[in-house]
Design an enzyme around this catalytic site. Structure first.
Site, PDB file in Angstrom:
ATOM      1  N   CYS A  78       0.829  -1.213   0.000  1.00  0.00           N
ATOM      2  CA  CYS A  78       0.000   0.000   0.000  1.00  0.00           C
ATOM      3  C   CYS A  78       0.866   1.267   0.000  1.00  0.00           C
ATOM      4  O   CYS A  78       1.467   1.580  -1.024  1.00  0.00           O
ATOM      5  CB  CYS A  78      -0.988  -0.063   1.160  1.00  0.00           C
ATOM      6  N   ARG A 105      -2.455   7.721  -6.128  1.00  0.00           N
ATOM      7  CA  ARG A 105      -2.782   7.524  -4.706  1.00  0.00           C
ATOM      8  C   ARG A 105      -4.294   7.582  -4.476  1.00  0.00           C
ATOM      9  O   ARG A 105      -5.017   8.270  -5.185  1.00  0.00           O
ATOM     10  CB  ARG A 105      -2.109   8.599  -3.847  1.00  0.00           C
ATOM     11  N   ARG A 136      -7.734   2.934   1.411  1.00  0.00           N
ATOM     12  CA  ARG A 136      -7.243   4.100   0.653  1.00  0.00           C
ATOM     13  C   ARG A 136      -6.085   3.676  -0.263  1.00  0.00           C
ATOM     14  O   ARG A 136      -4.998   4.264  -0.269  1.00  0.00           O
ATOM     15  CB  ARG A 136      -6.796   5.226   1.594  1.00  0.00           C
ATOM     16  N   HIS A 171      -3.460  -5.141   1.705  1.00  0.00           N
ATOM     17  CA  HIS A 171      -2.769  -5.413   2.975  1.00  0.00           C
ATOM     18  C   HIS A 171      -2.814  -6.896   3.364  1.00  0.00           C
ATOM     19  O   HIS A 171      -3.644  -7.288   4.192  1.00  0.00           O
ATOM     20  CB  HIS A 171      -3.446  -4.626   4.106  1.00  0.00           C
ATOM     21  N   GLU A 173      -1.029  -8.379   5.403  1.00  0.00           N
ATOM     22  CA  GLU A 173      -0.715  -8.531   6.841  1.00  0.00           C
ATOM     23  C   GLU A 173      -1.964  -8.387   7.703  1.00  0.00           C
ATOM     24  O   GLU A 173      -1.907  -8.657   8.905  1.00  0.00           O
ATOM     25  CB  GLU A 173       0.383  -7.533   7.247  1.00  0.00           C
TER      26      GLU A 173
HETATM   27  N1  GLN Z   1      -3.424   6.450   1.008  1.00  0.00           N
HETATM   28  C1  GLN Z   1      -2.208   6.172   1.688  1.00  0.00           C
HETATM   29  C2  GLN Z   1      -1.052   6.943   1.069  1.00  0.00           C
HETATM   30  O1  GLN Z   1      -1.203   7.520   0.049  1.00  0.00           O
HETATM   31  C3  GLN Z   1      -1.895   4.683   1.649  1.00  0.00           C
HETATM   32  C4  GLN Z   1      -2.900   3.941   2.499  1.00  0.00           C
HETATM   33  C5  GLN Z   1      -2.398   2.667   3.077  1.00  0.00           C
HETATM   34  O2  GLN Z   1      -1.208   2.405   3.143  1.00  0.00           O
HETATM   35  N2  GLN Z   1      -3.333   1.887   3.577  1.00  0.00           N
HETATM   36  O3  GLN Z   1      -0.002   6.963   1.632  1.00  0.00           O
END
Ligand code: GLN
Length: 198
Positions: A78, A105, A136, A171, A173
């Site tokens: 992420c 992003r 996100r 994710h 994890e």
């Molecule tokens: N939106 C976050 C970013 O741009 C990433 C989100 C996440 O790692 N769950 O850093």
């Protein structure tokens, strides 16, 4: 084998717990000198702007980049994927520019639009699907030569590999499925054998 997890911000403890379940020794990496003790590095999810700035402050940013350029195994999840990218669409984060991917992003919506879905693996594992936790999450909007697609959600590329670099926009994890941790450990194992042989 020891795996470092960048412990500056974000979901690093969760990665350490997953590796612990696989019997792997871990350490949280906070300073430049910590890199000497590890065979592979995970850059966790969190807030990429913060992780990038803290890594620069702790003199880790350039050190990680140099290691990545020398084929050191690094897995970004992420926000970690955002850091590995060669280009961020809106230039809001300074990335390490290690992986030939261009990233948008927050492409799957805001925090309240977080979701769990089944993502499709591209035939490299015994299982065909993996539980994708998207928070996100970034979207990979283009990939360059040498980048192998490992998983998709609908048409989007959500996991890929380039040499010893691994990137997932979700994710692993935060699930009980340790497949991606195992994939990363295989990369690290192979790189250790190769460096011994060399
Ligand atoms: N939106 C976050 C970013 O741009 C990433 C989100 C996440 O790692 N769950 O850093």
């Amino acid at each position: 084998m020891k795996i470092g997890v960048l412990g500056l911000q974000g979901a690093y403890r969760e990665h350490m717990q997953c590796l612990g379940k696989l019997g792997i020794d871990t350490m949280d990496v906070r300073y430049n000198q910590d890199l000497k003790h590890i065979n592979g590095l995970i850059i966790p999810g969190g807030e990429s702007t913060v992780i990038s700035k803290l890594a620069q402050k702790n003199l880790l940013f350039d050190a990680i980049r140099q290691k990545g350029l020398l084929n050191f195994p690094i897995w970004g999840t992420c926000a970690g994927l955002i850091l590995l990218a060669s280009e961020i669409e809106d230039n809001s984060v300074e990335p390490l520019k290690l992986m030939k991917i261009k990233v948008r992003r927050n492409a799957f919506g805001r925090q309240k639009h977080s979701f769990v879905t089944k993502i499709k693996l591209s035939g490299f594992a015994a299982q065909e699907e993996f539980p994708g936790v998207f928070i996100r999450a970034p979207q990979i909007i283009s990939i360059g030569d040498g980048v192998e697609v490992l998983a998709r959600y609908q048409k989007n590329i959500v996991a890929c590999k380039q040499g010893n670099l691994l990137a997932t926009s979700f994710h692993p994890e935060l699930t009980s499925d340790l497949l991606f941790h195992q994939i990363f450990l295989n990369i690290v194992q192979r790189s250790m054998v190769t460096s011994l042989a060399g």
